[in-house]
Design a protein around this motif. Structure first.
Motif, PDB file in Angstrom:
ATOM      1  N   TYR A 174       0.722  -1.089   0.069  1.00  6.56           N
ATOM      2  CA  TYR A 174      -0.283   0.085  -0.025  1.00  6.56           C
ATOM      3  C   TYR A 174       0.963   1.216  -0.076  1.00  6.56           C
ATOM      4  O   TYR A 174       0.616   2.182  -0.543  1.00  6.56           O
ATOM      5  CB  TYR A 174      -1.058  -0.107   1.281  1.00  6.56           C
ATOM      6  N   TYR A 186      -0.069  -1.202  -7.458  1.00  2.13           N
ATOM      7  CA  TYR A 186      -1.703  -1.174  -7.237  1.00  2.13           C
ATOM      8  C   TYR A 186      -2.150  -2.610  -7.485  1.00  2.13           C
ATOM      9  O   TYR A 186      -2.991  -3.006  -6.900  1.00  2.13           O
ATOM     10  CB  TYR A 186      -2.021  -0.344  -8.345  1.00  2.13           C
ATOM     11  N   TYR A 211     -11.688  -1.474   2.382  1.00  7.86           N
ATOM     12  CA  TYR A 211     -11.757   0.088   2.213  1.00  7.86           C
ATOM     13  C   TYR A 211     -10.628   0.486   1.367  1.00  7.86           C
ATOM     14  O   TYR A 211     -10.752   0.952   0.149  1.00  7.86           O
ATOM     15  CB  TYR A 211     -11.758   1.063   3.482  1.00  7.86           C
ATOM     16  N   LYS A 212      -9.419  -0.044   1.595  1.00  9.56           N
ATOM     17  CA  LYS A 212      -8.232   0.244   0.688  1.00  9.56           C
ATOM     18  C   LYS A 212      -8.130  -0.554  -0.514  1.00  9.56           C
ATOM     19  O   LYS A 212      -7.668   0.030  -1.478  1.00  9.56           O
ATOM     20  CB  LYS A 212      -6.863  -0.210   1.617  1.00  9.56           C
ATOM     21  N   GLU A 215     -10.142   1.841  -2.858  1.00 10.05           N
ATOM     22  CA  GLU A 215      -9.241   3.048  -3.160  1.00 10.05           C
ATOM     23  C   GLU A 215      -8.177   2.569  -3.947  1.00 10.05           C
ATOM     24  O   GLU A 215      -8.155   3.303  -5.177  1.00 10.05           O
ATOM     25  CB  GLU A 215      -8.431   3.360  -1.659  1.00 10.05           C
ATOM     26  N   THR A 218      -9.778   1.772  -7.737  1.00 13.01           N
ATOM     27  CA  THR A 218      -9.912   3.018  -8.514  1.00 13.01           C
ATOM     28  C   THR A 218      -8.780   3.642  -9.009  1.00 13.01           C
ATOM     29  O   THR A 218      -8.666   3.935 -10.129  1.00 13.01           O
ATOM     30  CB  THR A 218     -10.824   3.907  -7.461  1.00 13.01           C
ATOM     31  N   GLY A 219      -7.916   3.767  -8.139  1.00 10.15           N
ATOM     32  CA  GLY A 219      -6.588   4.375  -8.693  1.00 10.15           C
ATOM     33  C   GLY A 219      -5.796   3.433  -9.633  1.00 10.15           C
ATOM     34  O   GLY A 219      -5.475   4.113 -10.790  1.00 10.15           O
ATOM     35  N   TYR A 252     -15.546   3.871   7.821  1.00  8.44           N
ATOM     36  CA  TYR A 252     -14.688   3.985   6.448  1.00  8.44           C
ATOM     37  C   TYR A 252     -15.706   4.530   5.447  1.00  8.44           C
ATOM     38  O   TYR A 252     -15.522   4.822   4.128  1.00  8.44           O
ATOM     39  CB  TYR A 252     -13.823   2.885   5.751  1.00  8.44           C
ATOM     40  N   LYS A 255     -15.556   7.858   3.254  1.00  7.25           N
ATOM     41  CA  LYS A 255     -14.407   7.834   2.488  1.00  7.25           C
ATOM     42  C   LYS A 255     -14.865   6.860   1.137  1.00  7.25           C
ATOM     43  O   LYS A 255     -14.297   7.242  -0.028  1.00  7.25           O
ATOM     44  CB  LYS A 255     -13.117   7.272   2.877  1.00  7.25           C
ATOM     45  N   VAL A 256     -15.338   5.673   1.310  1.00 10.19           N
ATOM     46  CA  VAL A 256     -15.619   4.825   0.446  1.00 10.19           C
ATOM     47  C   VAL A 256     -16.639   5.440  -0.781  1.00 10.19           C
ATOM     48  O   VAL A 256     -16.463   5.453  -1.831  1.00 10.19           O
ATOM     49  CB  VAL A 256     -16.020   3.509   0.631  1.00 10.19           C
ATOM     50  N   ILE A 259     -14.960   7.927  -3.047  1.00 13.01           N
ATOM     51  CA  ILE A 259     -14.083   6.973  -3.874  1.00 13.01           C
ATOM     52  C   ILE A 259     -15.081   6.602  -4.982  1.00 13.01           C
ATOM     53  O   ILE A 259     -14.680   6.651  -6.401  1.00 13.01           O
ATOM     54  CB  ILE A 259     -13.465   6.114  -3.322  1.00 13.01           C
ATOM     55  N   GLN A 262     -16.193   9.124  -7.134  1.00 13.42           N
ATOM     56  CA  GLN A 262     -14.815   9.597  -8.017  1.00 13.42           C
ATOM     57  C   GLN A 262     -14.799   8.659  -9.357  1.00 13.42           C
ATOM     58  O   GLN A 262     -14.772   9.033 -10.574  1.00 13.42           O
ATOM     59  CB  GLN A 262     -13.653   9.667  -7.429  1.00 13.42           C
TER      60      GLN A 262
END
Length: 300
Positions: A174, A186, A211-212, A215, A218-219, A252, A255-256, A259, A262
């Motif tokens: 991460y 990633y 949650y990560k 993230e 998506t990245g 979380y 935040k989710v 994202i 997004q």
């Protein structure tokens, strides 16, 4: 005075070299060596006992006296914290004397020695895996043993180390995603997070990693090639849906959702670009069909 001090030192060294243990060590009488080894073992002089057992064990191998001597020899190494050697000797004892009253204890001590030698979670866990295998062998062979519960506690502790090690690896990937080659990390994060959940379904870290996963997926999608972006964005949205289902009251969640929005915006923008790309491609094909082939010129 100096000469007297040297003479006194020589006398002390000579006296110590002629002590009971040194005399016994030089003995060729195996019965005397055997009795001496057992005596030092009972007195807790384990290093001396090891030296004498080393001399007598090859002589008494196969005799009735060998069984106790072999067990004591293994235990001497355990008592002096030579755990790897102790594990090997206890294992050999069990294979050689599996009908012995000491066989159960020897198999447990083999596992316990490996357990004590197992490293902390931040180090390589190969010896921990060997300890797990030894513990599983013990609890399978002796499910009614008085040491069964203790063995299971050791097993739980080692599994906790494996889990912590895996979580530390996930955290490392991460962090590395923000480095020079984010694409590789990633992808590594996505695979690692999913494997962690499969391997440790009851872990307290699963909510955080879920949650990560939203993230990093998506990245990963946003940094993907044009032809792969749509599929990966949809994967990220799927991970978000799974997160909401598994953790409806998670801290979380906010935040989710950010994202997720997004990812939806990126997907919508990508859909526009796909449409434009398809239209241009269609135009190019149409123009190609409008171009008449050159007439053939007959050469005379």
């Amino acid at each position: 005075m100096r000469v007297q001090s040297i003479l006194l030192l020589i006398i002390i060294l000579a006296a110590s070299s002629c002590g009971p243990f040194n005399k016994l060590e030089k003995s060729t009488n195996w019965e005397e060596l055997y009795a001496g080894a057992n005596k030092y073992y009972q007195e807790g002089e384990y290093n001396k006992a090891i030296i004498l057992y080393d001399k007598v064990l090859p002589v008494i191998r196969g005799s009735e006296k060998a069984e106790l001597a072999d067990y004591n020899y293994a235990n001497c190494h355990f008592k002096t914290k030579r755990y790897i050697e102790a594990a090997g000797y206890f294992s050999n004892f069990y294979r050689t004397y599996n009908r012995s009253p000491l066989a159960e204890e020897a198999l447990f001590m083999n596992a316990y020695s490996l357990y004590l030698d197992a490293p902390d979670a931040n180090l390589d866990q190969q010896s921990s895996r060997e300890a797990v295998a030894a513990i599983q062998q013990f609890v399978t062979k002796f499910p009614a043993s008085a040491s069964y519960e203790r063995a299971m506690e050791m097993l739980v502790d080692l599994q906790g180390r494996f889990e912590q090690k895996a979580y530390m690896e996930s955290s490392m990937y991460y962090r590395l995603k923000d480095g020079l080659y984010p694409g590789d990390f990633y992808r590594a994060c996505i695979i690692n997070f999913q494997n962690f959940t499969k391997d440790y379904p009851e872990s307290e870290h699963n909510e955080e990693l879920a949650y990560k996963l939203v993230e990093v997926s998506t990245g990963y999608a946003e940094n993907s090639a044009f032809l792969k972006k749509e599929e990966r964005l949809k994967d990220a949205l799927g991970f978000a849906t799974t997160f909401y289902r598994k953790y409806p009251t998670s801290p979380y969640t906010g935040k989710v959702k950010e994202i997720e929005e997004q990812a939806k915006e990126e997907l919508a923008s990508h859909a526009v670009l796909q449409k434009e790309y398809a239209e241009r491609l269609a135009e190019q094909k149409a123009k190609a069909l409008e171009v008449k082939p050159l007439e053939k010129v007959e050469i005379k």
